[in-house]
Design an enzyme around this catalytic site. Sequence first.
Site, PDB file in Angstrom:
ATOM      1  N   VAL A  22       0.851  -1.280  -0.104  1.00 50.45           N
ATOM      2  CA  VAL A  22       0.087   0.227  -0.398  1.00 50.45           C
ATOM      3  C   VAL A  22       0.939   1.205   0.256  1.00 50.45           C
ATOM      4  CG1 VAL A  22      -1.493   1.745   1.148  1.00 50.45           C
ATOM      5  CG2 VAL A  22      -1.910  -1.444   1.049  1.00 50.45           C
ATOM      6  N   ASP A  40      10.820   3.011   5.906  1.00 49.17           N
ATOM      7  CA  ASP A  40      10.800   1.857   6.624  1.00 49.17           C
ATOM      8  C   ASP A  40      11.091   0.843   7.103  1.00 49.17           C
ATOM      9  OD1 ASP A  40       8.017  -0.690   5.053  1.00 49.17           O
ATOM     10  OD2 ASP A  40       9.928  -1.240   5.901  1.00 49.17           O
ATOM     11  N   THR A  90      -2.411  -3.966   9.615  1.00 43.05           N
ATOM     12  CA  THR A  90      -3.207  -4.333  10.782  1.00 43.05           C
ATOM     13  C   THR A  90      -3.826  -6.100  10.802  1.00 43.05           C
ATOM     14  OG1 THR A  90      -4.902  -3.138   9.518  1.00 43.05           O
ATOM     15  CG2 THR A  90      -3.914  -2.400  11.617  1.00 43.05           C
ATOM     16  N   THR A 125      -5.777  -0.394   7.966  1.00 39.76           N
ATOM     17  CA  THR A 125      -7.647  -0.785   8.314  1.00 39.76           C
ATOM     18  C   THR A 125      -7.500  -0.971   9.913  1.00 39.76           C
ATOM     19  OG1 THR A 125      -8.112  -1.780   5.623  1.00 39.76           O
ATOM     20  CG2 THR A 125      -9.211  -2.499   7.960  1.00 39.76           C
ATOM     21  N   CYS A 265      -6.464  -8.766   3.892  1.00 46.83           N
ATOM     22  CA  CYS A 265      -7.637  -7.398   3.773  1.00 46.83           C
ATOM     23  C   CYS A 265      -8.833  -8.720   4.564  1.00 46.83           C
ATOM     24  CB  CYS A 265      -7.536  -6.449   2.627  1.00 46.83           C
ATOM     25  SG  CYS A 265      -6.189  -5.422   2.825  1.00 46.83           S
ATOM     26  N   ARG A 336       0.890 -13.626   2.689  1.00 52.54           N
ATOM     27  CA  ARG A 336       0.789 -13.476   4.203  1.00 52.54           C
ATOM     28  C   ARG A 336      -0.953 -13.176   4.307  1.00 52.54           C
ATOM     29  NH1 ARG A 336       1.222  -7.160   5.144  1.00 52.54           N
ATOM     30  NH2 ARG A 336       0.878  -7.102   2.751  1.00 52.54           N
TER      31      ARG A 336
END
Length: 455
Positions: A22, A40, A90, A125, A265, A336
């Site tokens: 993202v 990062d 998240t 999110t 997500c 992931r």
Amino acid sequence: MSLFEKIVKREEKISLVGLGYVGMPIAVSFAQKVDVIGFDVNKHKIEQYKSGFDPTNEIGDEAIKNTTVEFTYDEAKLREAKFHIVAVPTPIHKDKTPDLSPLQSASRVVGRNLTKGSIVVFESTVYPGVTEDICIPILEQESGFQCGVDFKVGYSPERINPGDKLHRLETIVKVVAGIDEESLDIIAKVYELVVQAGVHRAESIKVAEAAKVIENSQRDINIAFMNELSIIFNKMGIDTKAVLAAAGTKWNFMKFTPGLVGGHCIGVDPYYLTYKAEELGYHSQIILSGRRINDEMGKYIAEITVKKMIQANKHIKGAKAAVLGFTFKENCPDSRNTKVIDIIRELQNYGVQTVVVDPVADVEEVKSEYGMSLCSIDQIGEVDAIILAVAHDKFITLELESLKKLYKTGRPDIYNEVAATLSNDFVSSQCVLIDVKGIFSSKQAKDMNYVYWRL
């Protein structure tokens, strides 16, 4: 002069905190208009970007080589920026509760390097209330500043779809929210620099947080419905894909398909919403029901595979299966929270050996996260079943005839003279093919005497 005007005139900089699937595309997009610092904590990732390599495969190596983003793992560089965008993962814990540690850590980093007059926008999110109840207190504690006086905060949920080359940052309407009207106006104008589709100004940060978390929850529920239909139709001996093709001729039929729901997500976000609901005393019925169905699909596919292998007279214990595709979605290297691992583990519980092929996956990530080694399709041989789990472009071009060469019974030359004289019908009838994504023709597969099944 407003902060927006200073950013446009390159008197102030934007920072991106978190350069994954993202954050990195956002940084590169903004760098075409303004000065950008890309931060990062992963030094290896930063070095890859600096060398012109895009490990996410989101925008490509050429774009990384040509971007003006100042990539760094030195958090002190964030002090040079006045507009910070936080885009960190998240995830959830094993017990399905929110894991806010990456977001809290990023907030501490930003807070330590915050300067007066800055705006911090969160894209991760979350459930409604996280930005104001968790992130702002951390920013205040670390910086010693007061939110609303010394700095402002906003929220703009990410809508980038990894691996999707059509729906990009620039082409998706951006929801934006601010702690007050002034911050909202600046945040909206900053994003309008790169978002061609325009922005939607939400009336509050909590509204924007809620909007994001229900987007993925809605999709999750619809896919769960398709998965449940697939289970039912399978028991009826009806082809689900054929049913959906017929139903899809009606103008208002929503065209979802069954499948594995993983990733960071859709397979995660609903748990954020239901967690907050539980805190408020409400136990979700529809959302968690859909989650249970989707979380169990890997096990279901493995069980079907075993049944089909038995149908093909295979000895299950010690059998060998090839799994084509490991990432959580097609044409994306991200593994992931992939649900393909559920298929593999369940097969292993039955005593089935597995080999995994994925030409797109991040090999190092797969090794570190799952302890698995990938192989090439040319290295596959003598398998009892093939499971096409992810519809990468490189798999879509595979032909049923060529797949036969990968099976034990597809190569009679390795057997004794008696086996070599068996008919082609017998040989090919032992080829178990589990087509999770339904990319092959069911009729053609059955005409070629495959033991074929699709979700």
